[in-house]
Design a protein around this motif. Structure first.
Motif, PDB file in Angstrom:
ATOM      1  N   UNK A 199     -19.885 -15.954 -10.099  1.00 53.24           N
ATOM      2  CA  UNK A 199     -18.970 -16.360  -9.040  1.00 53.24           C
ATOM      3  C   UNK A 199     -17.749 -17.029  -9.649  1.00 53.24           C
ATOM      4  N   UNK A 200     -16.589 -16.819  -9.045  1.00 46.81           N
ATOM      5  CA  UNK A 200     -15.401 -17.562  -9.422  1.00 46.81           C
ATOM      6  C   UNK A 200     -15.475 -18.964  -8.807  1.00 46.81           C
ATOM      7  N   UNK A 201     -14.647 -19.877  -9.267  1.00 45.36           N
ATOM      8  CA  UNK A 201     -14.616 -21.209  -8.636  1.00 45.36           C
ATOM      9  C   UNK A 201     -14.278 -21.104  -7.148  1.00 45.36           C
ATOM     10  N   UNK A 202     -14.869 -21.983  -6.359  1.00 50.26           N
ATOM     11  CA  UNK A 202     -14.650 -21.973  -4.912  1.00 50.26           C
ATOM     12  C   UNK A 202     -13.420 -22.803  -4.543  1.00 50.26           C
ATOM     13  N   UNK A 203     -12.631 -22.282  -3.613  1.00 57.35           N
ATOM     14  CA  UNK A 203     -11.588 -23.071  -2.977  1.00 57.35           C
ATOM     15  C   UNK A 203     -12.235 -23.869  -1.847  1.00 57.35           C
ATOM     16  N   UNK A 204     -11.595 -24.936  -1.404  1.00 57.29           N
ATOM     17  CA  UNK A 204     -12.246 -25.883  -0.489  1.00 57.29           C
ATOM     18  C   UNK A 204     -11.979 -25.626   0.992  1.00 57.29           C
ATOM     19  N   UNK A 205     -11.095 -24.656   1.322  1.00 55.03           N
ATOM     20  CA  UNK A 205     -10.687 -24.473   2.707  1.00 55.03           C
ATOM     21  C   UNK A 205     -11.838 -24.240   3.673  1.00 55.03           C
ATOM     22  N   UNK A 206     -12.782 -23.380   3.289  1.00 57.56           N
ATOM     23  CA  UNK A 206     -13.909 -23.066   4.167  1.00 57.56           C
ATOM     24  C   UNK A 206     -14.742 -24.302   4.463  1.00 57.56           C
ATOM     25  N   UNK A 207     -14.885 -25.173   3.485  1.00 54.07           N
ATOM     26  CA  UNK A 207     -15.730 -26.354   3.626  1.00 54.07           C
ATOM     27  C   UNK A 207     -15.019 -27.444   4.436  1.00 54.07           C
ATOM     28  N   UNK A 208     -13.704 -27.552   4.258  1.00 59.88           N
ATOM     29  CA  UNK A 208     -12.930 -28.457   5.108  1.00 59.88           C
ATOM     30  C   UNK A 208     -13.022 -28.010   6.567  1.00 59.88           C
ATOM     31  N   UNK A 209     -12.939 -26.705   6.794  1.00 63.52           N
ATOM     32  CA  UNK A 209     -13.019 -26.175   8.154  1.00 63.52           C
ATOM     33  C   UNK A 209     -14.375 -26.484   8.781  1.00 63.52           C
ATOM     34  N   UNK A 210     -15.452 -26.249   8.025  1.00 65.03           N
ATOM     35  CA  UNK A 210     -16.798 -26.498   8.554  1.00 65.03           C
ATOM     36  C   UNK A 210     -17.004 -27.971   8.877  1.00 65.03           C
ATOM     37  N   UNK A 256     -14.326 -35.749   4.985  1.00 64.66           N
ATOM     38  CA  UNK A 256     -13.497 -35.046   4.003  1.00 64.66           C
ATOM     39  C   UNK A 256     -13.881 -35.400   2.572  1.00 64.66           C
ATOM     40  N   UNK A 257     -14.302 -36.623   2.352  1.00 65.71           N
ATOM     41  CA  UNK A 257     -14.672 -37.047   0.996  1.00 65.71           C
ATOM     42  C   UNK A 257     -15.931 -36.350   0.491  1.00 65.71           C
ATOM     43  N   UNK A 258     -16.697 -35.743   1.398  1.00 65.13           N
ATOM     44  CA  UNK A 258     -17.940 -35.066   1.012  1.00 65.13           C
ATOM     45  C   UNK A 258     -17.736 -33.590   0.677  1.00 65.13           C
ATOM     46  N   UNK A 259     -16.510 -33.086   0.859  1.00 69.68           N
ATOM     47  CA  UNK A 259     -16.266 -31.646   0.728  1.00 69.68           C
ATOM     48  C   UNK A 259     -16.501 -31.150  -0.695  1.00 69.68           C
ATOM     49  N   UNK A 260     -16.063 -31.897  -1.691  1.00 68.76           N
ATOM     50  CA  UNK A 260     -16.235 -31.443  -3.080  1.00 68.76           C
ATOM     51  C   UNK A 260     -17.708 -31.236  -3.424  1.00 68.76           C
ATOM     52  N   UNK A 265     -22.407 -27.789  -4.303  1.00 62.94           N
ATOM     53  CA  UNK A 265     -23.826 -27.533  -4.018  1.00 62.94           C
ATOM     54  C   UNK A 265     -24.017 -26.125  -3.443  1.00 62.94           C
ATOM     55  N   UNK A 266     -23.122 -25.725  -2.548  1.00 62.34           N
ATOM     56  CA  UNK A 266     -23.230 -24.399  -1.934  1.00 62.34           C
ATOM     57  C   UNK A 266     -23.023 -23.298  -2.969  1.00 62.34           C
ATOM     58  N   UNK A 267     -22.065 -23.497  -3.868  1.00 54.21           N
ATOM     59  CA  UNK A 267     -21.817 -22.500  -4.907  1.00 54.21           C
ATOM     60  C   UNK A 267     -23.030 -22.338  -5.815  1.00 54.21           C
ATOM     61  N   UNK A 268     -23.669 -23.449  -6.168  1.00 55.84           N
ATOM     62  CA  UNK A 268     -24.850 -23.383  -7.018  1.00 55.84           C
ATOM     63  C   UNK A 268     -25.977 -22.615  -6.337  1.00 55.84           C
ATOM     64  N   UNK A 269     -26.160 -22.829  -5.032  1.00 57.16           N
ATOM     65  CA  UNK A 269     -27.185 -22.114  -4.275  1.00 57.16           C
ATOM     66  C   UNK A 269     -26.905 -20.612  -4.257  1.00 57.16           C
ATOM     67  N   UNK A 270     -25.647 -20.246  -4.030  1.00 57.02           N
ATOM     68  CA  UNK A 270     -25.284 -18.833  -3.971  1.00 57.02           C
ATOM     69  C   UNK A 270     -25.403 -18.176  -5.343  1.00 57.02           C
ATOM     70  N   UNK A 271     -24.990 -18.873  -6.390  1.00 62.17           N
ATOM     71  CA  UNK A 271     -25.099 -18.322  -7.739  1.00 62.17           C
ATOM     72  C   UNK A 271     -26.554 -18.119  -8.129  1.00 62.17           C
ATOM     73  N   UNK A 272     -27.408 -19.061  -7.744  1.00 61.71           N
ATOM     74  CA  UNK A 272     -28.827 -18.932  -8.039  1.00 61.71           C
ATOM     75  C   UNK A 272     -29.415 -17.709  -7.342  1.00 61.71           C
ATOM     76  N   UNK A 273     -29.040 -17.494  -6.068  1.00 61.21           N
ATOM     77  CA  UNK A 273     -29.530 -16.325  -5.334  1.00 61.21           C
ATOM     78  C   UNK A 273     -29.016 -15.035  -5.949  1.00 61.21           C
TER      79      UNK A 273
END
Length: 309
Positions: A199-210, A256-260, A265-273
């Motif tokens: 996976x490439x590095x994740x941008x934060x927009x999706x997580x800010x939106x959620x 917002x401070x929890x987004x990073x 954490x989400x990227x690690x889960x997806x990469x593991x899968x």
């Protein structure tokens, strides 16, 4: 009127005939270069995209009459999945219990890994009802496709102007809360064209939106499919691509401070899968089959998988 129909028929014939010729060469020649199948399926794919964009434009206009235009992208996605399967032989298979996660979690921010242009077909298979995509603003100017996306509720993002991008996300968050609308985003932001499960590095927009909308994140992981489409090697074959939908991630109470941390954490889960699917016996069997030609000789594989012994 007749001249318009004539030129439309002529353009269609000039497009369809080379496509059929490349398919014929790809299926009849014994020692054929992969370029024939690549060109045949690329032409078919763009033809399907144009056809379904036109269908989506008409569907969006019709569905607006009764206020159901938010279903336009779902019905267009399903049409694209069917036409692509019929013309290219490529399909995405959602593993259980993925379909339940997609249908039962509403509203949500659905995210997926971004490999190639074929990910448009991934949307055709995973899109639940009441879902729309985010897209770069420049796509809005493309005839038919841009018109359809604008009419069906696409969230257009200006990648140059951060202020405008954040404003678009604020509008999307309000839309999600008011109409229980799902939104699909590729957090990598660009295609990886990877031949390995990565996976490439994740941008934060999706997580800010959620977090801003207070809705769950539903991660969607398509296995590495370079054995089917490898743009660099100009190889495009038919086949089945497995998709895992991970358990939704709740965002209630996050700020917002929890987004990073959430994105990491989400990227690690997806990469593991993604790596897990590459290691399992079915993936190795399919990969081995795809590296052999019709004469039984081994060829270079587009998939490189590290196995632990």
């Amino acid at each position: 009127m007749y001249s318009i129909l004539y030129y439309c028929a002529l353009a269609t014939a000039l497009y369809v005939l080379p496509t059929l010729l490349f398919f014929l060469l790809d299926t009849t020649l014994r020692h054929k270069p992969p370029i024939f199948g690549f060109l045949a399926r690329c032409l078919s794919s763009y033809g399907c995209l144009l056809f379904c964009a036109t269908y989506g434009l008409l569907a969006s206009l019709a569905l607006r009459l009764n206020g159901s235009h938010r279903l336009a992208q779902w019905t267009t996605a399903r049409a694209f999945a069917l036409t692509m399967w019929l013309t290219t032989g490529v399909s995405f298979d959602i593993l259980s219990p993925g379909k339940r996660y997609l249908s039962d979690t509403r509203p949500s921010v659905i995210i997926g890994n971004h490999q190639t242009e074929l990910d448009v077909l991934l949307l055709g298979h995973v899109f639940p009802r009441w879902c729309s995509v985010t897209a770069k603003k420049s796509l809005k100017r493309i005839p038919f496709l841009g018109w359809f996306m604008a009419l069906s509720g696409t969230v257009f993002i200006d990648r140059v102007d951060r202020a405008q991008a954040m404003k678009a996300f604020e509008g999307a968050a309000q839309e999600m809360r008011e109409h229980r609308q799902n939104v699909f985003i590729f957090p990598e932001g660009t295609r990886s064209y990877a031949r390995q499960p990565t996976l490439l590095p994740f941008k934060k927009g999706a997580f800010h939106l959620a977090v801003q909308a207070g809705v769950p994140i539903v991660p969607v992981v398509a296995e590495n499919y370079s054995r089917i489409l490898d743009v660099k090697a100009m190889r495009f074959t038919g086949g089945r691509i497995r998709v895992r939908v991970l358990e939704p991630i709740r965002t209630e109470g996050l700020e917002a401070k929890d987004v990073d941390e959430l994105a990491s954490r989400t990227r690690e889960m997806m990469l593991s899968a993604l790596e897990e699917m590459a290691r399992d016996p079915e993936a190795r069997a399919v990969s081995a089959e795809s590296t052999r030609g019709g004469d039984g000789t081994a060829k270079a594989s587009g998939v490189e998988v590290k196995q632990e012994i």
